[in-house]
Design an enzyme around this catalytic site. Sequence first.
Site, PDB file in Angstrom:
ATOM      1  N   LYS A 292      -5.566  19.367  49.187  1.00  0.00           N
ATOM      2  CA  LYS A 292      -4.322  20.121  49.312  1.00  0.00           C
ATOM      3  C   LYS A 292      -4.565  21.524  49.871  1.00  0.00           C
ATOM      4  CE  LYS A 292      -4.273  21.835  44.509  1.00  0.00           C
ATOM      5  NZ  LYS A 292      -4.359  23.261  44.819  1.00  0.00           N
ATOM      6  N   ASP A 293      -5.819  22.016  49.823  1.00  0.00           N
ATOM      7  CA  ASP A 293      -6.119  23.344  50.343  1.00  0.00           C
ATOM      8  C   ASP A 293      -6.275  23.350  51.858  1.00  0.00           C
ATOM      9  OD1 ASP A 293      -6.119  24.406  47.797  1.00  0.00           O
ATOM     10  OD2 ASP A 293      -8.285  24.168  47.532  1.00  0.00           O
ATOM     11  N   THR A 336       2.950  30.266  37.154  1.00  0.00           N
ATOM     12  CA  THR A 336       2.562  29.465  38.320  1.00  0.00           C
ATOM     13  C   THR A 336       2.554  30.366  39.532  1.00  0.00           C
ATOM     14  OG1 THR A 336       3.139  27.639  39.799  1.00  0.00           O
ATOM     15  CG2 THR A 336       4.958  28.715  38.664  1.00  0.00           C
ATOM     16  N   SER A 338       2.287  29.026  42.643  1.00  0.00           N
ATOM     17  CA  SER A 338       2.658  28.171  43.772  1.00  0.00           C
ATOM     18  C   SER A 338       4.141  28.318  44.101  1.00  0.00           C
ATOM     19  CB  SER A 338       2.357  26.708  43.426  1.00  0.00           C
ATOM     20  OG  SER A 338       3.051  25.830  44.284  1.00  0.00           O
ATOM     21  N   ARG A 340       5.846  26.381  45.908  1.00  0.00           N
ATOM     22  CA  ARG A 340       6.410  25.027  45.825  1.00  0.00           C
ATOM     23  C   ARG A 340       6.810  24.687  44.389  1.00  0.00           C
ATOM     24  NH1 ARG A 340       4.184  20.762  43.729  1.00  0.00           N
ATOM     25  NH2 ARG A 340       2.205  21.858  43.613  1.00  0.00           N
ATOM     26  N   ARG A 341       5.875  24.888  43.444  1.00  0.00           N
ATOM     27  CA  ARG A 341       6.184  24.591  42.046  1.00  0.00           C
ATOM     28  C   ARG A 341       7.318  25.472  41.534  1.00  0.00           C
ATOM     29  NH1 ARG A 341      -0.155  24.672  40.393  1.00  0.00           N
ATOM     30  NH2 ARG A 341      -0.658  22.480  40.799  1.00  0.00           N
ATOM     31  N   ARG A 358      -3.234  33.673  38.085  1.00  0.00           N
ATOM     32  CA  ARG A 358      -4.382  33.379  38.927  1.00  0.00           C
ATOM     33  C   ARG A 358      -5.580  33.051  38.055  1.00  0.00           C
ATOM     34  NH1 ARG A 358      -5.306  34.994  43.893  1.00  0.00           N
ATOM     35  NH2 ARG A 358      -6.912  33.393  43.675  1.00  0.00           N
ATOM     36  N   GLY A 359      -6.625  32.557  38.691  1.00  0.00           N
ATOM     37  CA  GLY A 359      -7.841  32.214  37.981  1.00  0.00           C
ATOM     38  C   GLY A 359      -8.103  30.722  38.038  1.00  0.00           C
ATOM     39  N   ASN A 360      -9.294  30.316  37.594  1.00  0.00           N
ATOM     40  CA  ASN A 360      -9.644  28.912  37.548  1.00  0.00           C
ATOM     41  C   ASN A 360      -8.825  28.209  36.465  1.00  0.00           C
ATOM     42  OD1 ASN A 360     -11.594  29.374  39.529  1.00  0.00           O
ATOM     43  ND2 ASN A 360     -13.104  29.978  37.988  1.00  0.00           N
ATOM     44  N   VAL A 361      -8.923  26.878  36.434  1.00  0.00           N
ATOM     45  CA  VAL A 361      -8.141  26.100  35.468  1.00  0.00           C
ATOM     46  C   VAL A 361      -8.427  26.560  34.042  1.00  0.00           C
ATOM     47  CG1 VAL A 361      -7.746  23.792  34.523  1.00  0.00           C
ATOM     48  CG2 VAL A 361      -7.984  24.110  36.990  1.00  0.00           C
ATOM     49  N   THR A 363      -9.566  29.427  33.040  1.00  0.00           N
ATOM     50  CA  THR A 363      -9.040  30.787  32.849  1.00  0.00           C
ATOM     51  C   THR A 363      -7.543  30.760  32.584  1.00  0.00           C
ATOM     52  OG1 THR A 363     -10.747  31.697  34.297  1.00  0.00           O
ATOM     53  CG2 THR A 363      -8.794  33.053  33.922  1.00  0.00           C
ATOM     54  N   ARG A 364      -6.819  29.944  33.316  1.00  0.00           N
ATOM     55  CA  ARG A 364      -5.368  29.867  33.129  1.00  0.00           C
ATOM     56  C   ARG A 364      -5.028  29.304  31.746  1.00  0.00           C
ATOM     57  NH1 ARG A 364      -2.802  28.202  39.034  1.00  0.00           N
ATOM     58  NH2 ARG A 364      -4.395  29.217  40.302  1.00  0.00           N
ATOM     59  N   CYS A 451      -0.127  25.410  53.467  1.00  0.00           N
ATOM     60  CA  CYS A 451      -0.349  24.850  52.136  1.00  0.00           C
ATOM     61  C   CYS A 451       0.354  25.677  51.057  1.00  0.00           C
ATOM     62  CB  CYS A 451      -1.846  24.746  51.844  1.00  0.00           C
ATOM     63  SG  CYS A 451      -2.744  26.302  51.910  1.00  0.00           S
TER      64      CYS A 451
END
Length: 641
Positions: A292-293, A336, A338, A340-341, A358-361, A363-364, A451
């Site tokens: 998706k990136d 979020t 995004s 889109r979301r 923001r951040g990795n999964v 981290t979130r 994207c």
Amino acid sequence: MYPVALSLNGRPVVVAGGGSVAERKVRALLDAGAAVTVVSPALSGGLAALAAAHRIAWQPRRYQRGDLAGALLAFAATDDDAANAAIAHDARDAGILVNDASDAGRGDFATPAVHRAGPLTVTVDSGGLSPSFTKRIRDELALQFDARYARAAATLGALRDRVQIVVPPDRRAAVMRHFAERDVDELAAMPPGAVEHEVERAVDTLAGVVPAETRPLICASRASLLAMTQTRAIMAALAEAGIASTVLNVTTRGDAVQDRSIAAIGTDNVFVKELELALRERRADYAVHSCKDLPSTLADDMTLAAVTKREDARDAYCSERYATFADLPPGARVGTSSPRRRAQLRALRPDLVYDDVRGNVDTRLRKLREGEYDAIVLACAGMNRLGLRAAYTVPFPVDQVTPAVAQGALGIETRDGDPLAARLDAVLGDPATSIAVRAERAFLRTLRGGCQAPVGAHATWADGRLQMGGAIAAADGTTVLRSTAAARLALGDVAAAEAVAVGLARELLAAGGTALLGGGPLTGRVVLLPRTQDRPSRIAPALREAGAEVIEAPDSAVARTALEGRVPHVVLFPSSGSVSVITEYLDGLRHDGHRPVIAAMGPSSSETAGAHGWHPDVVAASPEVGAFVQTVMLYLLENGA
């Protein structure tokens, strides 16, 4: 500008000026080993300290003619423009290269921003147009070229010394290229005692004594936990097939900038460019991406070699306090980043507050546990691969929150034309996922969305049938356009799958999607641009930026195929030769009774077009790209063509 790496070790340099600008230049010169003399009535605190430590010579007065005698370089960095002009003049008379801090045009050279990592020096220069942007690029490069590169460069120096001793001159370049293409981490970690063995092994490998296939492939990957988890899974699958890999960790702009949303960084492929650069520079053989990136159109020298079997493509509601999205109280904070979301969630619950996260999964999810958000929305695929969950994790149906294009699949990218692509696809590719993902990418490409656009698509292929749903949303969620399409097609018929996706995208655009995506003044216009040269066009990007769909065609066959039966609104003739390359196609238009707007770039192309029976409706006043584009746009807008 002609870039030169100049050795200043022990060479005399004169800097006129004692302020902060002069200090920056002096410090850079000292780093390069120059013998610096500063001429100035007073010094900044930093320069005074350097003078007290006898690191620079100081003449405590204003500049005088003759101060430059014997200097290799001169720097005019006073706060007096007239004095700087005099210094530049005197330097020129004496045949000394000069840098004028107050007027770049008076000087002979610019001083770039510099990043040093041991023996490695990286410089960035914008020609004086934007020093702050130059420094930004320098800082971003510093993230990539860290201490590992310094150690790798030192290792290459030791290898070169050994190569010059034991390898015949006619083979040295090949051996050093072999080492230069090795994994940076591998070079950085190589102990000095291994140099002799490595040189001998390289010589044997290049001579065919050791098969070349024994060299592990190098995989470019982001360094985040999720990226490395995905990459290790790919490497494990390749290893089972007898293909070994090592990892080259790359810091992308999306990883480096964590204080802004992805959309605010200013580009779509923020997780891709640096990985592609590693491929382009042959520091890596393949790259692993969250599909998706990837931008909907790859660079011409890159190819999507394989698409892996898809994980769960859905987005998931995550909360530690509320069991479902419907249970959130009005005003609850949902994280979020995004667009889109966010747009689709607002359509479902406009009474909630949507903020960037923001951040990795991991981290979130930590921020969610610590109470920064009442809920967040994450991709199911990432959580599944990491084995992570929130107390309440509930996937959204794809017809409520349509996933991002290619979400849940991994994309393997290689250099275009590299035979490795077929080997990787044979091991890693999943045909059903691949045809679905390529259809979704064609959908996004048709919308000309990146994207980060508020666009979603989800396709599946099973039992000979492709099913696809698409969505375009207003940023504020007030409107979400949705539609579906389906067709029976063979598993390998990518062209047919993409045709379904293109049709779905055009249906949504016609239903109001163009306005939702912020189309430009020429949105909806189809422009045919015949091409007679291979270099990139400057006309096409300008018209695309205005919203037009531009078909670039070197001949009639390409024009006919690309237009797919549509008649262009306008045909551009930028040169006399461009008329003849599509004569056959133009004759077909005339036979069918079609007459698009004809635009010529100047008298010559106008005359040639007229000679072929296509008298121009509009001719640019001068044969220049800017004037041509502006003239065409004004004509189309004023005449409603």
